[in-house]
Design a protein around this motif. Structure first.
Motif, PDB file in Angstrom:
ATOM      1  N   MET A   1      -8.950  -4.167  -5.460  1.00 36.50           N
ATOM      2  CA  MET A   1      -9.534  -3.035  -6.166  1.00 36.50           C
ATOM      3  C   MET A   1      -9.235  -3.099  -7.672  1.00 36.50           C
TER       4      MET A   1
ATOM      5  N   GLU B   1       0.815  -1.212   0.000  1.00 37.14           N
ATOM      6  CA  GLU B   1       0.000   0.000   0.000  1.00 37.14           C
ATOM      7  C   GLU B   1       0.852   1.268   0.000  1.00 37.14           C
ATOM      8  N   ASP B   2       2.109   1.140   0.475  1.00 38.21           N
ATOM      9  CA  ASP B   2       2.964   2.332   0.471  1.00 38.21           C
ATOM     10  C   ASP B   2       3.808   2.437  -0.800  1.00 38.21           C
TER      11      ASP B   2
ATOM     12  N   GLU C   1      -1.859   4.045  -0.992  1.00 39.64           N
ATOM     13  CA  GLU C   1      -2.558   4.342   0.257  1.00 39.64           C
ATOM     14  C   GLU C   1      -3.219   5.719   0.202  1.00 39.64           C
ATOM     15  N   ASP C   2      -2.474   6.700  -0.309  1.00 41.36           N
ATOM     16  CA  ASP C   2      -3.000   8.063  -0.394  1.00 41.36           C
ATOM     17  C   ASP C   2      -4.214   8.148  -1.317  1.00 41.36           C
ATOM     18  N   TYR C   3      -4.223   7.288  -2.340  1.00 43.27           N
ATOM     19  CA  TYR C   3      -5.370   7.255  -3.252  1.00 43.27           C
ATOM     20  C   TYR C   3      -6.460   6.309  -2.745  1.00 43.27           C
ATOM     21  N   GLU C   4      -6.220   5.736  -1.562  1.00 41.84           N
ATOM     22  CA  GLU C   4      -7.167   4.793  -0.956  1.00 41.84           C
ATOM     23  C   GLU C   4      -7.446   3.603  -1.867  1.00 41.84           C
ATOM     24  N   ILE C   5      -6.369   3.083  -2.438  1.00 34.71           N
ATOM     25  CA  ILE C   5      -6.451   1.871  -3.251  1.00 34.71           C
ATOM     26  C   ILE C   5      -6.177   0.687  -2.328  1.00 34.71           C
ATOM     27  N   HIS C   6      -7.121  -0.248  -2.267  1.00 37.27           N
ATOM     28  CA  HIS C   6      -7.002  -1.368  -1.327  1.00 37.27           C
ATOM     29  C   HIS C   6      -7.012  -2.709  -2.050  1.00 37.27           C
TER      30      HIS C   6
ATOM     31  N   LYS D   1      -9.127   5.863 -12.344  1.00 37.92           N
ATOM     32  CA  LYS D   1     -10.363   5.313 -11.804  1.00 37.92           C
ATOM     33  C   LYS D   1     -11.412   6.365 -12.065  1.00 37.92           C
TER      34      LYS D   1
ATOM     35  N   THR E   1       1.257   7.608  -3.395  1.00 40.64           N
ATOM     36  CA  THR E   1       1.168   6.190  -3.011  1.00 40.64           C
ATOM     37  C   THR E   1      -0.252   5.658  -3.178  1.00 40.64           C
TER      38      THR E   1
END
Length: 88
Positions: free
Chosen positions: A81, A35-36, A73-78, A61, A71
């Motif tokens: 996805m 995620e980072d 994480e900053d784009y809230e990609i989990h 997206k 990153t």
């Protein structure tokens, strides 16, 4: 308690997520990333699988085009996805 703390940090860093990238041509690429990791890192992994150069790939997206230095994480990609990939 320091030891346990370090171990927690380590396991967090090693936690991989899987991101699925689809292009408009029906190609689906699954990549394992942290995620980072940055979007630029993600592009390198995709480029290796697809057989093109990272700078030829655009990840987005909906209408958001993701920038290389940000990153996941900053784009809230989990984990799990789906992202859209386009070729420049």
């Amino acid at each position: 308690g320091q030891c346990a703390c370090n171990r927690t940090l380590l396991s967090e860093n090693l936690e991989m997520i899987e991101v699925i990238c689809n292009d408009r041509l029906g190609k689906k690429v699954r990549v394992k990333v942290n995620e980072d990791d940055s979007i630029g890192d993600l592009k390198k992994l995709i480029a290796a699988q697809v057989g093109t150069r990272p700078d030829k790939i655009r990840i987005q997206k909906w209408y958001t085009v993701f920038k290389d230095h940000i990153t996941l994480e900053d784009y809230e990609i989990h984990d799990g996805m789906g992202l859209e990939m386009y070729y420049n």
